[in-house]
Scaffold this active site. Structure first.
Site, PDB file in Angstrom:
ATOM      1  N   GLU A 308       0.557  -1.247  -0.149  1.00 30.16           N
ATOM      2  CA  GLU A 308      -0.143  -0.061   0.303  1.00 30.16           C
ATOM      3  C   GLU A 308       0.849   0.814   0.263  1.00 30.16           C
ATOM      4  O   GLU A 308       0.525   2.060   1.232  1.00 30.16           O
ATOM      5  CB  GLU A 308      -0.946   0.037   1.770  1.00 30.16           C
ATOM      6  N   ASP A 382      -8.216  -9.652   3.899  1.00 27.66           N
ATOM      7  CA  ASP A 382      -8.402  -8.553   4.790  1.00 27.66           C
ATOM      8  C   ASP A 382      -9.026  -7.573   6.061  1.00 27.66           C
ATOM      9  O   ASP A 382     -10.223  -7.002   6.108  1.00 27.66           O
ATOM     10  CB  ASP A 382      -8.168  -6.550   4.198  1.00 27.66           C
ATOM     11  N   GLU A 410     -12.587  -1.350  11.836  1.00 25.65           N
ATOM     12  CA  GLU A 410     -12.902  -1.174  10.821  1.00 25.65           C
ATOM     13  C   GLU A 410     -13.932  -1.843  10.006  1.00 25.65           C
ATOM     14  O   GLU A 410     -14.364  -0.797   9.002  1.00 25.65           O
ATOM     15  CB  GLU A 410     -11.364  -1.331   9.794  1.00 25.65           C
TER      16      GLU A 410
HETATM   17  O1  GCW Z   1      -7.395  -3.070   6.854  1.00 24.77           O
HETATM   18  C1  GCW Z   1      -5.845  -2.396   5.990  1.00 24.77           C
HETATM   19  C2  GCW Z   1      -6.203  -0.479   6.644  1.00 24.77           C
HETATM   20  C3  GCW Z   1      -5.303  -0.079   5.959  1.00 24.77           C
HETATM   21  C4  GCW Z   1      -4.377  -0.842   6.995  1.00 24.77           C
HETATM   22  C5  GCW Z   1      -3.528  -2.064   6.281  1.00 24.77           C
HETATM   23  C6  GCW Z   1      -2.288  -2.455   6.689  1.00 24.77           C
HETATM   24  C7  GCW Z   1      -2.090   0.086   8.473  1.00 24.77           C
HETATM   25  O2  GCW Z   1      -7.929  -0.281   5.373  1.00 24.77           O
HETATM   26  O3  GCW Z   1      -5.827   1.087   6.681  1.00 24.77           O
HETATM   27  O4  GCW Z   1      -2.882   0.319   7.060  1.00 24.77           O
HETATM   28  O5  GCW Z   1      -5.238  -2.702   6.451  1.00 24.77           O
HETATM   29  O6  GCW Z   1      -3.076  -3.412   7.945  1.00 24.77           O
HETATM   30  O7  GCW Z   1      -1.446  -2.769   7.160  1.00 24.77           O
END
Ligand code: GCW
Length: 713
Positions: A308, A382, A410
């Protein structure tokens, strides 16, 4: 006169009879007086606290026991330096306590290690006492919290014979806190660390944070976001970090920091962060020396690399192992660790994100240095409301894998939805990878027993913040609690964890506690029902992730769009991960792979995760997929409504303050569940072109209205 008496009685009932107003700050360490019949039972067993010695941890034990027991018993429980009566609670190590030394328990205590403990009811010098002993002071602290928990939950303490030790070594809370005080994916206020006031002013709240963690065995805290700012590694910030570490230390919580891979460039002015460049390696070595100089028990670095948008070794055509091992070499002389995250998914045309981490990291099995752990999210995508276990569990036997759970919600309604996550984590920990035949569970990967690992760990992304009640929603304190308890013992049943937490936090009244436990244990399935039933995933609104948006297709990357995941079309619904599709089901070991890959044997909870299923496919219930899907959404809504009614009926049992606040959150949860149901059902109906089955309510708005703007929190 009579009227006055009645008024007094009503007042007494309101103030004393029913629980007092409570803002939730004290978490599960409330220590309010027990019912008097229980005080009478415990009083002879806990007449005094016998903690000798004067280290920071021994002092913490003494004050916790004195405060806790005094509160619970409603009158002073004093400190005793010797045993001159029954009921002394003797706590410590063979070194700190001559009484414990006299017991000659060294061999047993050595087997339990410095964090393990033994609690026994014994006769000492002719008196009946309770001994809480450990090889190390931290074990004595954990034992003390265990003893308090027994009393808080009204367990007998007259014939104790308990031995425990943590099954996992590193039990860590990961904070995604930014240096500006904001918290990525945080829904309970601001960061607990006040960087501008540190190191001169340390918020006394940090002590309570450390106590709460110690009470459930958490022994590590990652202070900053894995999307890291290199600033944290400057001398200025390291002194602030050291001040935090000083507060945590007596409670056994070691600090970790997220290291930005490009820090040598940002802070050191180097031209590169190439792990093979000796100047880069030397920069990290010097940085590690500096950190350990300030924080001798520093835990180590957590690294999100080449994920990311974060920098990493791949930027320099090096591998994850090259990057991790270079940092590991810098930390090794100080016994520091590198926790390397496996959350890596480079977008490639036509690829399946669910297979990306395995493809990227599995080939490096056995190549990571001895002080590296690879941190793997519970599922392959995720932190979705439900995912099958990550195929890296059981897939890298020669690597120290550390499961990462997300306590902050989240994808689970932020701090508005009541969801007890122990059930979800249990499901993952109990999953059988079949790596070494039946019984090769994720729990055995986590505790290292499957492949005899030297280092073990579990991490949870924290849901704490500056909100007075820490987690935004009173019930979500239970997820912090559950995480710690499961990290200590990955086999603990969800029911036991819920029961402990309810007794300590809300009520010990059996009927009410039973109702609350049932609500908690059902809650995860209910949320999956109204959000992502039958294996659906990643269909939430983009960016903030609150509320549904299965139609979303605007993100620049295909794999950030819900349409990529559900693949709805006129024929059916779901992501084909079998041989006719991406075939990433092949990353699981054969019996698991085969079970998931066959439509007839795939658990319905994961059906749409692994298969593209025709709308008219017959489900186990005899209904077709479309009807079943719509009914799951309805069932989720029905559950929230029923829960609201049950909660309302508990008004007299729980203090009005917390009861009212939870009731308000449940109203939001109902609104959201309806919204999820309607938006998803209306949208998927544009593909299935079938009527809603009987029992599913007619949506309140049109699809266009749901698409127009997201739910707000
Ligand atoms: O779930 C996703 C989130 C990001 C997060 C990423 C991760 C810290 O949307 O906000 O970043 O995972 O775990 O690195």
């Amino acid at each position: 006169m009579i009227r006055l008496l009645v008024a007094c009685l009503v007042f007494a009932f309101l103030v004393g009879g029913v629980a007092k107003a409570d803002d939730g700050y004290r978490l599960w360490l409330r220590y309010d007086a027990l019912p008097s019949r229980m005080i009478a039972v415990y009083r002879p067993r806990v007449a005094a606290v016998g903690v000798t010695g004067n280290s920071p941890t021994l002092n913490a034990i003494r004050s916790e026991l004195v405060n806790g027991l005094t509160g619970l018993l409603g009158s002073a429980v004093p400190v005793a330096s010797d045993i001159n009566r029954d009921g002394v609670v003797v706590v410590g190590t063979p070194r700190s306590s001559t009484l414990i030394a006299r017991l000659r328990w060294e061999t047993q205590l050595a087997q339990l290690g410095p964090e393990g403990f033994r609690i026994r009811s014994v006769k000492l010098g002719g008196h009946s006492v309770t001994v809480i002993a450990s090889e190390g002071e931290l074990g004595a602290l954990y034992g003390s919290f265990h003893f308090l928990r027994l009393i808080q939950t009204l367990q007998p303490v007259n014939r104790l014979d308990i031995t425990q030790k943590p099954r996992v070594q590193l039990r860590m809370l990961d904070h995604w806190d930014n240096l500006d005080g904001s918290v990525e994916r945080g829904y309970a206020g601001r960061s607990l660390w006040n960087w501008s006031a540190l190191p001169d002013t340390v918020d006394p709240r940090l002590l309570d944070y450390a106590r709460a963690n110690a009470s459930i065995g958490i022994n590590g805290s990652l202070l900053n976001n894995v999307n890291a700012n290199a600033q944290i590694l400057t001398g200025e910030y390291l002194r602030k970090v050291a001040a935090v570490a000083d507060v945590f230390r007596p409670y056994g919580v070691r600090v970790f920091l997220s290291a930005r891979f490009s820090a040598p460039m940002e802070l050191g002015g180097l031209k590169t962060a190439d792990p093979f460049d000796p100047v880069v390696a030397a920069w990290w070595k010097k940085k590690a020396d500096e950190i350990f100089q300030l924080i001798p028990d520093f835990g180590g670095f957590v690294v999100k690399a080449n994920s990311e948008g974060q920098p990493g070794p791949r930027t320099y055509n090096r591998t994850h192992v090259d990057g991790a091992n270079m940092l590991a070499a810098a930390l090794a002389p100080h016994n520091g660790l590198v926790i390397w995250r496996a959350f890596v998914y480079d977008m490639k045309p036509g690829y399946d994100r669910a297979g990306a981490a395995y493809e990227n990291l599995q080939p490096f099995d056995g190549k990571f240095a001895a002080n590296v752990l690879l941190q793997v999210k519970n599922g392959p995508i995720d932190f979705q409301p439900r995912e099958p276990f990550h195929p890296l569990f059981g897939g890298m036997p020669a690597t120290q894998l550390m499961p990462e759970f997300q306590i902050t919600q989240e994808y689970l309604g932020f701090s508005n939805h009541l969801v007890f996550l122990a059930s979800m984590w249990r499901e993952v920990l109990d999953s059988d990878t079949y790596a070494k035949g039946p019984g090769s569970t994720v729990a055995k990967v986590a505790d290292g027993s499957l492949d005899s690992q030297r280092l073990t760990g579990i991490a949870g992304v924290a849901n704490t913040g500056s909100d007075r009640n820490w987690t935004g929603h009173h019930f979500l304190q239970a997820n912090w609690y559950a995480f710690g308890r499961l990290a200590w013992n990955p086999d603990l049943p969800s029911r036991q964890i819920a029961g402990e937490w309810i007794g300590m936090t809300l009520t010990n009244e059996p009927k009410a506690a039973g109702t609350i436990a049932r609500i908690m244990l059902e809650s995860h399935e209910a949320v999956v029902d109204y959000m992502t039933p039958l294996g659906l995933h990643h269909i939430m609104w983009g960016g903030h992730h609150y509320g549904p948006a299965p139609w979303w297709d605007k993100e620049p990357r295909a794999d950030w769009n819900p349409v990529y995941y559900h693949r709805a079309d006129d024929r059916g619904l779901g992501f084909d991960r079998t041989a006719s599709g991406s075939n990433t089901v092949g990353q699981y070991h054969p019996p698991v792979r085969d079970r998931f890959a066959k439509l007839s044997t795939c658990p319905e909870a994961f059906l749409l995760w692994f298969h593209h299923v025709p709308w008219e496919h017959r489900m186990k219930s005899g209904r077709i997929l479309w009807d079943e899907l719509a009914l799951h959404y309805q069932r989720g809504v029905d559950w929230v409504r029923a829960t609201r009614t049950e909660w309302d009926a508990l008004a007299g049992v729980i203090d009005a303050e917390r009861h009212g606040e939870v009731a308000k959150k449940l109203a939001i949860q109902e609104r959201d569940a309806i919204w999820w149901r309607d938006a998803c059902v209306l949208y998927f109906q544009t593909f299935s072109k079938r009527p809603l089955p009987a029992g599913v309510e007619k949506p309140a708005r049109t699809l266009a209205e749901y698409k127009e703007k997201s739910l707000t929190w």
